[in-house]
Design a protein around this motif. Structure first.
Motif, PDB file in Angstrom:
ATOM      1  N   GLU A   1       0.859  -1.187   0.000  1.00 13.63           N
ATOM      2  CA  GLU A   1       0.000   0.000   0.000  1.00 13.63           C
ATOM      3  C   GLU A   1       0.896   1.239   0.000  1.00 13.63           C
ATOM      4  O   GLU A   1       1.958   1.254   0.620  1.00 13.63           O
ATOM      5  N   PHE A   2       0.473   2.253  -0.696  1.00  9.31           N
ATOM      6  CA  PHE A   2       1.224   3.506  -0.712  1.00  9.31           C
ATOM      7  C   PHE A   2       0.223   4.655  -0.670  1.00  9.31           C
ATOM      8  O   PHE A   2      -1.000   4.454  -0.771  1.00  9.31           O
ATOM      9  N   TYR A   3       0.742   5.864  -0.516  1.00  4.26           N
ATOM     10  CA  TYR A   3      -0.130   7.030  -0.383  1.00  4.26           C
ATOM     11  C   TYR A   3       0.089   8.000  -1.539  1.00  4.26           C
ATOM     12  O   TYR A   3       1.220   8.354  -1.871  1.00  4.26           O
ATOM     13  N   SER A   4      -1.029   8.376  -2.132  1.00  4.70           N
ATOM     14  CA  SER A   4      -1.020   9.348  -3.234  1.00  4.70           C
ATOM     15  C   SER A   4      -1.914  10.511  -2.839  1.00  4.70           C
ATOM     16  O   SER A   4      -3.137  10.323  -2.657  1.00  4.70           O
ATOM     17  N   ASP A   5      -1.307  11.679  -2.671  1.00  7.14           N
ATOM     18  CA  ASP A   5      -2.041  12.864  -2.191  1.00  7.14           C
ATOM     19  C   ASP A   5      -2.744  12.575  -0.867  1.00  7.14           C
ATOM     20  O   ASP A   5      -3.887  13.014  -0.623  1.00  7.14           O
ATOM     21  N   GLY A   6      -2.071  11.771  -0.035  1.00 10.27           N
ATOM     22  CA  GLY A   6      -2.608  11.490   1.288  1.00 10.27           C
ATOM     23  C   GLY A   6      -3.648  10.394   1.321  1.00 10.27           C
ATOM     24  O   GLY A   6      -4.155  10.055   2.397  1.00 10.27           O
ATOM     25  N   ILE A   7      -3.976   9.817   0.166  1.00  6.96           N
ATOM     26  CA  ILE A   7      -4.988   8.768   0.092  1.00  6.96           C
ATOM     27  C   ILE A   7      -4.306   7.425  -0.143  1.00  6.96           C
ATOM     28  O   ILE A   7      -3.442   7.303  -1.010  1.00  6.96           O
ATOM     29  N   ALA A   8      -4.714   6.413   0.607  1.00  9.26           N
ATOM     30  CA  ALA A   8      -4.121   5.079   0.459  1.00  9.26           C
ATOM     31  C   ALA A   8      -4.487   4.485  -0.899  1.00  9.26           C
ATOM     32  O   ALA A   8      -5.612   4.625  -1.380  1.00  9.26           O
ATOM     33  N   ASP A   9      -3.528   3.815  -1.510  1.00 12.49           N
ATOM     34  CA  ASP A   9      -3.733   3.225  -2.830  1.00 12.49           C
ATOM     35  C   ASP A   9      -2.982   1.892  -2.880  1.00 12.49           C
ATOM     36  O   ASP A   9      -2.098   1.622  -2.065  1.00 12.49           O
ATOM     37  N   THR A  10      -3.337   1.055  -3.861  1.00 14.25           N
ATOM     38  CA  THR A  10      -2.700  -0.258  -3.992  1.00 14.25           C
ATOM     39  C   THR A  10      -2.372  -0.552  -5.445  1.00 14.25           C
ATOM     40  O   THR A  10      -2.850   0.136  -6.362  1.00 14.25           O
ATOM     41  N   PHE A  11      -1.566  -1.598  -5.653  1.00 12.27           N
ATOM     42  CA  PHE A  11      -1.203  -2.042  -6.994  1.00 12.27           C
ATOM     43  C   PHE A  11      -2.193  -3.100  -7.495  1.00 12.27           C
ATOM     44  O   PHE A  11      -2.845  -3.786  -6.706  1.00 12.27           O
ATOM     45  N   ARG A  12      -2.231  -3.233  -8.835  1.00 17.79           N
ATOM     46  CA  ARG A  12      -2.939  -4.343  -9.478  1.00 17.79           C
ATOM     47  C   ARG A  12      -1.994  -4.964 -10.496  1.00 17.79           C
ATOM     48  O   ARG A  12      -1.706  -4.371 -11.527  1.00 17.79           O
ATOM     49  N   SER A  13      -1.469  -6.115 -10.178  1.00 16.63           N
ATOM     50  CA  SER A  13      -0.532  -6.835 -11.049  1.00 16.63           C
ATOM     51  C   SER A  13       0.671  -5.987 -11.448  1.00 16.63           C
ATOM     52  O   SER A  13       0.907  -5.724 -12.635  1.00 16.63           O
ATOM     53  N   PRO A  14       1.450  -5.510 -10.468  1.00 17.63           N
ATOM     54  CA  PRO A  14       2.694  -4.794 -10.818  1.00 17.63           C
ATOM     55  C   PRO A  14       3.601  -5.726 -11.613  1.00 17.63           C
ATOM     56  O   PRO A  14       3.848  -6.852 -11.183  1.00 17.63           O
ATOM     57  N   TYR A  15       4.102  -5.266 -12.739  1.00 15.48           N
ATOM     58  CA  TYR A  15       4.790  -6.153 -13.680  1.00 15.48           C
ATOM     59  C   TYR A  15       6.292  -5.896 -13.759  1.00 15.48           C
ATOM     60  O   TYR A  15       7.091  -6.819 -13.792  1.00 15.48           O
ATOM     61  N   GLY A  16       6.677  -4.646 -13.829  1.00 23.87           N
ATOM     62  CA  GLY A  16       8.093  -4.300 -13.946  1.00 23.87           C
ATOM     63  C   GLY A  16       8.495  -3.275 -12.913  1.00 23.87           C
ATOM     64  O   GLY A  16       7.655  -2.511 -12.409  1.00 23.87           O
ATOM     65  N   VAL A  17       9.788  -3.252 -12.569  1.00 21.71           N
ATOM     66  CA  VAL A  17      10.288  -2.297 -11.582  1.00 21.71           C
ATOM     67  C   VAL A  17      11.629  -1.739 -12.048  1.00 21.71           C
ATOM     68  O   VAL A  17      12.372  -2.391 -12.777  1.00 21.71           O
ATOM     69  N   ALA A  18      11.913  -0.506 -11.624  1.00 23.87           N
ATOM     70  CA  ALA A  18      13.201   0.130 -11.914  1.00 23.87           C
ATOM     71  C   ALA A  18      13.503   1.104 -10.790  1.00 23.87           C
ATOM     72  O   ALA A  18      12.590   1.596 -10.113  1.00 23.87           O
ATOM     73  N   VAL A  19      14.790   1.386 -10.589  1.00 22.35           N
ATOM     74  CA  VAL A  19      15.219   2.317  -9.556  1.00 22.35           C
ATOM     75  C   VAL A  19      16.169   3.326 -10.185  1.00 22.35           C
ATOM     76  O   VAL A  19      17.090   2.950 -10.925  1.00 22.35           O
TER      77      VAL A  19
END
Length: 488
Positions: A103-121
């Motif tokens: 879970e993460f926060y976007s503009d103070g609102i909790a949000d979640t992922f749906r099938s995160p596929y790729g990542v980069a840093v």
């Protein structure tokens, strides 16, 4: 010869697939390479299975169909645990979980992922997530979204286009490169601010005159059943320290599945003597049709010193090339025993180790470098750095382990060529079947011989030139005497 070698290799791999490693004490796959004539040549194993890392082993709970993996600048490993809708962060030693983002926060609102596929840093340690079924890229600082890229708008995009990001990379300038589902025009590029700026590295497909002819005489129904001539689809993306983009792609012809794209999007990758960057050459058939068809490359990783590796999900093979496009080694395979794959989907490098993410095994398989692999990697690295003398020593050690390795002979030959020893360069380049550089060495050696013997050659020519008038006079004088004698 190539078909026979391919079938023999397939049989060997099938036999190895049913024998557990513990029962044989050997690597559960064959390692090989292709020679100049494109025949398969078995080699010592460049890498051997080390250990596997699962969600359970690092304390995160079982993975579920993970699709993406990347290594951050701090050495930590980020896993897109697709089926569990989360990102798992593992320490550099890959022994324990140091973070889970569900879970993460976007503009103070909790949000979640749906099938995160790729990542980069990126260098600033921001995490970029291809949140595929939410049709967006989420940029995170910890558990806070600092930017969201979604619903790109442009005249270049087809009407009704649905943005479904799959693979992602970020360069030193903050530009974001996204491989999206169904996007054949190329890799989508977004500015640091998240605005879509265009396509990158579009691959054109060439239609042969024969295919054009058949499409002309085919009926409409027949044309609909024929293959659509659309650009090739990208499957993996990585960025090297100089900002060049390494991308893998699907190639039905099995000729080029890797590209190195400059800032203008032009492919500047080098090809080796056989001009093949498509994985397995031709078709390797088996009784169960497991290894039929060209390789299907699904991911690519730039390692170091111009070396890059890519993984084939069809056969479970890892192919490694140097910056000149020379094939260094091939290893890996499909199977059910430890050290083989069921569905490899991503590849990364950890120093001297290679790690492959398997979506069906729900694990990361780590491969350790052998002496054979280490010597090849070091030789290529030394040549990359310009240290030809040390590279030659490494190549000689490689030849002790595999005397038939053409690239080792070519490496020694090129070093001699650089040093000006053209005769020895010719010898080793001939053994390595490198006709291009052999021709260069031959021309230089020929010029060298001519230069060394030029004074003697000129002296002989001058003597011959001076002797010609005298000889002609003598011949004419004798001829007149014979004519005078006959007249008398």
């Amino acid at each position: 010869m190539k078909k026979i070698s391919s079938c023999v290799l397939a049989v060997l791999m099938l036999v190895a697939a049913v024998i557990p490693v513990s029962a044989t004490g050997v690597v559960p796959y064959d390692s090989y390479i292709f020679d100049y004539w494109e025949d398969i040549v078995l080699t010592p194993a460049p890498y051997v299975p080390g250990r596997s890392v699962t969600g359970v082993s690092v304390g995160a709970g079982a993975f579920s169909g993970p699709q993406g993996m990347t290594v951050g600048y701090d050495g930590r490993v980020y896993i897109a645990d697709t089926g569990n809708d989360r990102i798992v962060i593992i320490n550099a030693e890959m022994t324990e979980t140091v973070g889970i983002i569900e879970e993460f926060y976007s503009d103070g609102i909790a949000d979640t992922f749906r099938s995160p596929y790729g990542v980069a840093v990126c260098r600033e340690n921001l995490l970029y997530v291809a949140d595929s079924l939410n049709n967006r890229v989420v940029v995170l600082d910890g558990d806070t979204a600092v930017k969201i890229i979604s619903d790109p708008q442009s005249e270049m995009l087809d009407e009704g286009f649905v943005f479904t990001p799959l693979k992602i990379a970020v360069d030193y300038a903050g530009r974001v490169y996204v491989i999206a589902r169904g996007m054949f025009q190329g890799i989508m590029v977004f500015s640091e601010q998240g605005e879509f700026t265009g396509f990158f590295g579009t691959i054109s497909v060439q239609i042969t005159p024969w295919e054009i002819f058949w499409r002309m005489i085919s009926t409409r129904a027949q044309r609909e059943r024929q293959v659509l001539f659309i650009p090739t689809e990208f499957t993996g993306v990585d960025v090297d320290p100089d900002g060049f983009i390494y991308a893998s792609n699907i190639d039905p012809a099995g000729e080029q599945a890797a590209r190195r794209l400059n800032p203008s999007g032009e492919d500047v990758i080098r090809k080796g003597e056989n001009e093949n960057l498509g994985g397995d050459m031709g078709f390797i058939l088996s009784a169960f049709n497991i290894y039929s068809g060209p390789s299907r490359i699904v991911d690519i990783v730039y390692r170091d010193k111009g070396i890059y590796s890519m993984v084939d999900t069809l056969r479970g093979r890892i192919f490694t090339y140097d910056r000149e496009g020379n094939l260094l080694y091939i290893f890996g395979g499909l199977g059910n025993q430890a050290g083989t794959f069921r569905q490899p989907v991503a590849i990364e490098a950890f120093g001297s180790q290679i790690a492959v993410l398997d979506a069906l095994r729900n694990e990361i398989m780590i491969f350790d470098e052998t002496e054979y692999g280490r010597l090849i990697n070091e030789a290529v690295g030394l040549r990359f750095d310009g240290d030809e003398a040390m590279a030659v020593e490494k190549w000689r050690q490689v030849l002790v382990l595999n005397e038939n390795l053409e690239i080792a002979n070519v490496g020694i030959g090129k070093a001699y060529l650089t040093a000006g020893d053209n005769l020895n360069a010719m010898r080793y380049l001939k053994l390595g079947q490198d006709r291009t550089f052999y021709s260069i060495a031959y021309k230089r050696y020929r010029n060298e011989v001519l230069k060394e013997n030029l004074p003697a050659i000129l002296t002989v020519l001058m003597i011959v030139a001076a002797a010609i008038p005298v000889t002609l006079k003598i011949v004419k004088r004798r001829k007149r005497r014979r004519e005078g004698g006959e007249g008398a």
